[in-house]
Design a protein around this motif. Structure first.
Motif, short mmCIF file in Angstrom:
data_model
loop_
_atom_site.label_atom_id
_atom_site.label_comp_id
_atom_site.label_asym_id
_atom_site.label_seq_id
_atom_site.Cartn_x
_atom_site.Cartn_y
_atom_site.Cartn_z
N PHE A 56 28.43 34.68 35.56
CA PHE A 56 28.20 36.08 36.00
C PHE A 56 29.96 35.93 36.93
O PHE A 56 30.76 34.97 37.28
N TYR A 57 29.48 37.32 37.74
CA TYR A 57 30.70 37.56 39.27
C TYR A 57 30.96 36.02 40.43
O TYR A 57 29.66 36.33 40.35
N ASN A 263 42.89 42.85 41.75
CA ASN A 263 43.27 41.69 41.43
C ASN A 263 42.73 41.73 39.93
O ASN A 263 43.24 42.23 38.96
N THR A 264 41.82 40.13 40.21
CA THR A 264 41.31 39.50 39.35
C THR A 264 39.63 39.96 39.58
O THR A 264 38.80 39.01 39.08
N SER A 265 39.08 40.06 41.08
CA SER A 265 37.40 40.04 41.42
C SER A 265 37.13 38.66 41.70
O SER A 265 37.33 38.15 42.83
N CYS A 266 37.69 37.47 40.12
CA CYS A 266 38.06 36.21 41.31
C CYS A 266 38.30 35.78 40.29
O CYS A 266 38.10 35.84 39.66
N ALA A 267 38.53 33.99 40.87
CA ALA A 267 38.00 32.91 39.04
C ALA A 267 37.47 32.52 38.26
O ALA A 267 35.93 33.04 39.35
N SER A 268 37.40 32.36 36.85
CA SER A 268 35.63 32.02 36.21
C SER A 268 35.46 30.98 36.75
O SER A 268 35.76 30.04 37.36
N VAL A 269 34.23 31.49 37.06
CA VAL A 269 33.26 30.23 37.58
C VAL A 269 33.28 29.21 37.31
O VAL A 269 33.32 27.58 37.51
N PHE A 270 33.05 29.50 35.93
CA PHE A 270 32.90 27.90 34.76
C PHE A 270 34.24 27.55 35.36
O PHE A 270 34.61 25.82 35.12
#
Ligand SMILES: Cc1ncc(COP(=O)(O)O)c(C=O)c1O
Length: 386
Positions: A56-57, A263-270
């Protein structure tokens, strides 16, 4: 399309790599990455995260655990507290740098960049419509150094942002403490922001005990106009993961959070979970990477040492050896010929600044030192036919 985008130069490193991609006989040293895969335990952390359903985000500024792990690591590295509220997790170092520029640079602002440098650092301000000025390091006998007075004179109240990358890609030049102090003092007096690209700070060969290169963080106050960009790519063998971070003045962090959202919302959680483990077990990776780089650097320098037509100096930091081709040779042409005629892939110096025309960059990050020696032999063969 915007003029700024139309006028962007395509990467000359890519142009060269495209000439040789798919050819299994080419020894490629053109890109800035190791040929070693990310350590197993880091990959496992990402797998575990995906298995646990973390799809998820996440928070714009990064997982609290990762911001805390970065804060702990940076505080230890620099022997001073660097609070997690000053950390923003980004999607790679390149994204960290762009976010900082988006936050600081308006169209028409003067941005001064010390060159030769990784081309993204001059392209990013141009994309934003900034007025780009460059200050060149000076070469002498294969070694590049900073003309400090000239740089200080170039920083004026008109200079919105100074961009400086040390240890430097491609030259291996590294700022010393006195130079940093003089630059910081000058920027304080003109109100100029400093964007320090310190992604290679761990890859430093002049200090013992795995100490990192001198950093602006060591001498600045938390609320100085200083932003430092970092990456997991180089010291954790994680180029493909796209994970980096910014160290910011505390008041700036939430604004960067807004920009990350857009830009990207966030870096991927994994990917962030892998980053936490990489930092927790940094001692199992980075010292080994640095030691291998040192062996590679010395082996390559040893193999190139006898070739009288080229000139170079041992880099202080980073993972590149920058060499001057024989006088009068066009570096892009030579790089293409090296690929086609002897199967050796080096990056042309002019990709990093016009003044580096006639130079070639050799990324020596390899798990097989013998590949470097074979590459040197190919260069020698090519030179012998000149
Ligand atoms: C000087 C410099 N800064 C930043 C980066 C960005 O690295 P990444 O986007 O892989 O984190 C690189 C990559 O080559 C670099 O050479």
């Amino acid at each position: 399309m915007r003029q700024a985008v139309q006028h962007l130069q395509a990467s000359k490193i890519r142009e060269l790599a495209n000439a040789g991609l798919g050819r299994s006989d080419v020894l490629a040293f053109w890109f800035g990455e190791s040929d070693e895969v990310t350590p197993d335990f880091i990959r496992q952390a990402a797998i575990d995260s995906l298995q646990a359903g973390e799809t998820f985000y996440a928070h714009n500024l990064g997982l609290p655990e990762l911001r805390q792990a970065i804060s702990t690591e940076m505080s230890q590295r620099h022997s001073l507290p660097i609070h997690h509220q000053r950390i923003a997790v980004t999607s790679g170092g390149v994204n960290a740098l762009m976010l900082a520029m988006q936050a600081l640079v308006d169209a028409g602002d003067e941005v001064l960049v010390v060159t030769p440098v990784w081309p993204n650092l001059t392209a990013q301000p141009q994309i934003l419509g900034a007025h780009l000025k460059t200050l060149s390091l000076q070469p002498a006998h294969g070694r590049w150094s900073l003309p400090l007075e000239k740089l200080l004179n170039s920083i004026t109240t008109q200079t919105r942002l100074l961009v400086i990358n040390s240890p430097n890609n491609p030259t291996g030049w590294t700022l010393n403490r006195q130079e940093q102090q003089a630059i910081l003092a000058k920027c304080r007096s003109t109100g100029t922001w400093i964007l320090a690209d310190e992604v290679y700070e761990n890859l430093f060969f002049l200090a013992s005990n795995n100490h990192c290169a001198p950093s602006f963080l060591d001498i600045a106050q938390a609320d100085d106009r200083l932003v430092v960009a970092h990456s997991f790519s180089k010291s954790f063998l994680m180029t493909g993961w796209r994970l980096g971070w910014l160290v910011l003045p505390p008041d700036m962090t939430d604004h960067i959070g807004k920009l990350i959202e857009f830009n990207t919302s966030c870096a991927s959680v994994f990917v962030q979970r892998a980053g936490v483990v990489a930092l927790q077990r940094a001692q199992e990776v980075t010292p080994r990477v640095v030691e291998q780089l040192r062996l590679c650097r010395d082996a390559l320098a040893g193999a190139l040492g006898g070739m009288s037509q080229i000139e170079f100096a041992l880099p202080d930091g980073g993972m590149y050896l920058f060499l001057r081709a024989p006088q009068g040779i066009d570096d892009l042409q030579m790089a293409k010929q090296l690929v086609c005629e002897v199967g050796l892939g080096l990056a042309p110096g002019s990709a990093f600044a016009p003044e580096a025309q006639g130079w070639l960059r050799w990324c020596f990050a390899s798990k097989e030192i013998d590949r470097l020696r074979q590459g040197a032999q190919r260069l020698e063969d090519w030179l012998s036919k000149l």
